[in-house]
Design a protein around this motif. Structure first.
Motif, PDB file in Angstrom:
ATOM      1  N   UNK A  37      14.443 -13.695 -13.367  1.00  0.00           N
ATOM      2  CA  UNK A  37      13.218 -13.611 -13.087  1.00  0.00           C
ATOM      3  C   UNK A  37      12.485 -12.814 -12.186  1.00  0.00           C
ATOM      4  N   UNK A  38      11.042 -13.227 -12.060  1.00  0.00           N
ATOM      5  CA  UNK A  38      10.400 -12.202 -11.202  1.00  0.00           C
ATOM      6  C   UNK A  38       9.632 -13.338  -9.971  1.00  0.00           C
ATOM      7  N   UNK A  39       9.296 -12.756  -8.717  1.00  0.00           N
ATOM      8  CA  UNK A  39       8.718 -13.286  -7.687  1.00  0.00           C
ATOM      9  C   UNK A  39       7.250 -13.153  -7.293  1.00  0.00           C
ATOM     10  N   UNK A  40       6.324 -13.936  -7.345  1.00  0.00           N
ATOM     11  CA  UNK A  40       4.990 -13.714  -7.122  1.00  0.00           C
ATOM     12  C   UNK A  40       4.522 -14.138  -5.762  1.00  0.00           C
ATOM     13  N   UNK A  41       3.525 -13.190  -5.119  1.00  0.00           N
ATOM     14  CA  UNK A  41       3.342 -13.267  -3.987  1.00  0.00           C
ATOM     15  C   UNK A  41       1.862 -13.114  -3.937  1.00  0.00           C
ATOM     16  N   UNK A  42       0.937 -14.086  -3.530  1.00  0.00           N
ATOM     17  CA  UNK A  42      -0.524 -13.748  -3.041  1.00  0.00           C
ATOM     18  C   UNK A  42      -0.590 -14.254  -1.566  1.00  0.00           C
ATOM     19  N   UNK A  43      -1.307 -13.167  -0.759  1.00  0.00           N
ATOM     20  CA  UNK A  43      -1.553 -13.408   0.482  1.00  0.00           C
ATOM     21  C   UNK A  43      -2.946 -13.981   0.780  1.00  0.00           C
ATOM     22  N   UNK A  44      -3.252 -15.281   1.191  1.00  0.00           N
ATOM     23  CA  UNK A  44      -4.559 -15.869   1.254  1.00  0.00           C
ATOM     24  C   UNK A  44      -5.157 -15.538   2.793  1.00  0.00           C
ATOM     25  N   UNK A  45      -4.182 -15.233   3.654  1.00  0.00           N
ATOM     26  CA  UNK A  45      -4.917 -14.928   4.950  1.00  0.00           C
ATOM     27  C   UNK A  45      -3.709 -14.089   5.677  1.00  0.00           C
ATOM     28  N   UNK A  46      -4.093 -13.202   6.604  1.00  0.00           N
ATOM     29  CA  UNK A  46      -3.084 -12.706   7.477  1.00  0.00           C
ATOM     30  C   UNK A  46      -2.651 -11.315   6.715  1.00  0.00           C
ATOM     31  N   UNK A  64      -3.978  -9.205  -1.405  1.00  0.00           N
ATOM     32  CA  UNK A  64      -3.196  -8.792  -2.002  1.00  0.00           C
ATOM     33  C   UNK A  64      -2.243  -9.522  -2.797  1.00  0.00           C
ATOM     34  N   UNK A  65      -1.893  -9.020  -3.942  1.00  0.00           N
ATOM     35  CA  UNK A  65      -1.220  -9.906  -5.132  1.00  0.00           C
ATOM     36  C   UNK A  65       0.244  -8.977  -5.469  1.00  0.00           C
ATOM     37  N   UNK A  66       1.293  -9.426  -5.281  1.00  0.00           N
ATOM     38  CA  UNK A  66       2.364  -8.537  -5.676  1.00  0.00           C
ATOM     39  C   UNK A  66       3.347  -9.337  -6.554  1.00  0.00           C
ATOM     40  N   UNK A  67       3.921  -8.671  -7.649  1.00  0.00           N
ATOM     41  CA  UNK A  67       4.856  -9.227  -8.546  1.00  0.00           C
ATOM     42  C   UNK A  67       6.161  -8.511  -8.427  1.00  0.00           C
ATOM     43  N   UNK A  68       7.363  -9.182  -7.902  1.00  0.00           N
ATOM     44  CA  UNK A  68       8.688  -8.384  -7.714  1.00  0.00           C
ATOM     45  C   UNK A  68       9.261  -8.783  -9.092  1.00  0.00           C
ATOM     46  N   UNK A  69       9.394  -7.684  -9.843  1.00  0.00           N
ATOM     47  CA  UNK A  69       9.945  -7.867 -11.195  1.00  0.00           C
ATOM     48  C   UNK A  69      11.561  -7.825 -11.231  1.00  0.00           C
ATOM     49  N   UNK A  70      12.134  -7.191 -10.228  1.00  0.00           N
ATOM     50  CA  UNK A  70      13.571  -6.890 -10.195  1.00  0.00           C
ATOM     51  C   UNK A  70      14.126  -8.369  -9.473  1.00  0.00           C
ATOM     52  N   UNK A  71      15.286  -8.972 -10.155  1.00  0.00           N
ATOM     53  CA  UNK A  71      15.543 -10.080  -9.480  1.00  0.00           C
ATOM     54  C   UNK A  71      16.658 -10.021  -8.099  1.00  0.00           C
ATOM     55  N   UNK A  72      16.549  -8.806  -7.624  1.00  0.00           N
ATOM     56  CA  UNK A  72      17.240  -8.692  -6.361  1.00  0.00           C
ATOM     57  C   UNK A  72      16.828  -9.502  -5.141  1.00  0.00           C
ATOM     58  N   UNK A  73      17.605  -9.537  -4.175  1.00  0.00           N
ATOM     59  CA  UNK A  73      17.435 -10.356  -2.937  1.00  0.00           C
ATOM     60  C   UNK A  73      16.374  -9.592  -2.166  1.00  0.00           C
ATOM     61  N   UNK A  74      15.456 -10.185  -1.681  1.00  0.00           N
ATOM     62  CA  UNK A  74      14.385  -9.300  -0.805  1.00  0.00           C
ATOM     63  C   UNK A  74      13.718 -10.522   0.474  1.00  0.00           C
ATOM     64  N   UNK A  75      13.112  -9.868   1.166  1.00  0.00           N
ATOM     65  CA  UNK A  75      12.496 -10.844   2.226  1.00  0.00           C
ATOM     66  C   UNK A  75      11.036 -10.502   2.519  1.00  0.00           C
ATOM     67  N   UNK A  76      10.343 -11.526   3.004  1.00  0.00           N
ATOM     68  CA  UNK A  76       8.721 -11.222   3.377  1.00  0.00           C
ATOM     69  C   UNK A  76       8.755 -11.566   4.918  1.00  0.00           C
ATOM     70  N   UNK A  77       8.130 -10.904   5.889  1.00  0.00           N
ATOM     71  CA  UNK A  77       7.747 -10.950   7.094  1.00  0.00           C
ATOM     72  C   UNK A  77       6.471 -10.860   7.589  1.00  0.00           C
TER      73      UNK A  77
END
Length: 306
Positions: A37-46, A64-77
């Motif tokens: 599946x995909x991973x959804x990110x919505x930054x509400x502050x910062x 900003x809103x981003x959808x990571x479509x690939x099911x690969x490992x990733x990180x958010x910092x």
């Protein structure tokens, strides 16, 4: 069989596995491992940075809103540099209200709504070169629109039924983004129509999901040899006939359960499964929670007092 863009977009389904509101300190980061599946990110502050989705970190500002479509490992910092020991995050199944978590210390970090989603693409979508990530804010990128997105997701991520509302919001944003993405539209226009036998087989499957289909019966109905039919189906859709049947049954079952009008046993039968145990096992593996849980949450939502 040739899709119009509206027909293609109408066939996209979004099924959440779980939602989470993450508050990240200025020195914090989190990682998500490989998964379907995909991973959804919505930054509400910062501000936050996605690592592992492109050659360089992807900066996500407030709104900003981003959808990571690939099911690969990733990180958010919260910084452009990768933190030495980011938190390992695993989204727990959540059918109603996003959970909340605080990671790291210090002010000046970010508040991020994230979710793991199973996206059901229309038949033949495998032939379209979809991006690894998709900017869901791109169609409306001005500051006023960003503020509206922030307030929308802040409001609708709270209270009973939040998961359902968020699912429909993401489905709408996904459609808006695809119809405005030049690369996707060019690939869509170049896509080759399905051959008549394969289109006929798919139409029969869609109209009779409870039928006890197998490769031989489908091949016979479209007047092709079993091996020829299976090979052509895989060449045109990128999956086997029975994998396609199973995928369509699962999404059909999820739609019925969300309506809350049928018991799990009835949905099992309507989706073409003879064993409720086998159905529940496959559903849980696909969506991350049992079919009964989805149904009961839906019933509870509609029976709750206003």
């Amino acid at each position: 069989m040739r899709w119009s863009l509206s027909e293609f977009l109408d066939q996209i389904t979004v099924q959440p596995e779980g939602w989470l509101m993450a508050e990240l300190g200025e020195d914090a980061g989190l990682t998500l491992g490989n998964g379907p599946g995909a991973v959804f990110y919505a930054v509400l502050s910062g501000t936050a940075y996605l690592h592992g989705c492109d050659e360089r970190p992807i900066r996500l500002r407030e709104g900003d809103i981003r959808l990571v479509l690939a099911g690969e490992a990733h990180s958010l910092h919260c910084s452009e540099a990768v933190m030495s020991s980011p938190a390992q995050l695993r989204l727990s199944p959540s059918c109603d209200i996003p959970g909340k978590i605080r990671i790291g210390e210090g002010a000046g970090g970010a508040l991020v709504l994230l979710g793991r989603l199973n996206i059901g693409w229309p038949m033949g979508a495998e032939r379209l070169p979809l991006l690894r990530t998709l900017d869901l804010a791109a169609p409306y990128g001005d500051r006023r629109a960003a503020n509206f997105r922030i307030q929308t997701f802040r409001v609708f991520s709270n209270g009973l039924g939040a998961s359902s509302v968020l699912k429909h919001l993401v489905t709408m944003l996904l459609s808006l983004s695809l119809r405005s993405d030049a690369g996707f539209l060019a690939a869509f226009e170049r896509s080759v129509p399905l051959s008549t036998p394969i289109a006929e087989a798919i139409a029969m499957i869609e109209a009779n999901l409870s039928e006890d289909w197998n490769v031989g019966s489908l091949a016979q109905l479209v007047k092709l040899g079993r091996s020829t039919f299976a090979a052509r189906f895989h060449d045109e859709l990128g999956q086997s006939p029975m994998d396609f049947v199973a995928q369509r049954r699962m999404h059909f079952a999820a739609e019925l359960l969300e309506q809350g009008r049928h018991s799990v046993r009835e949905v099992c039968r309507l989706a073409g499964y003879k064993s409720e145990t086998a159905f529940s096992r496959r559903f849980s593996r696909k969506f991350g929670h049992a079919p009964g849980k989805l149904r009961m949450n839906r019933i509870a939502l509609h029976s709750s007092p206003a």
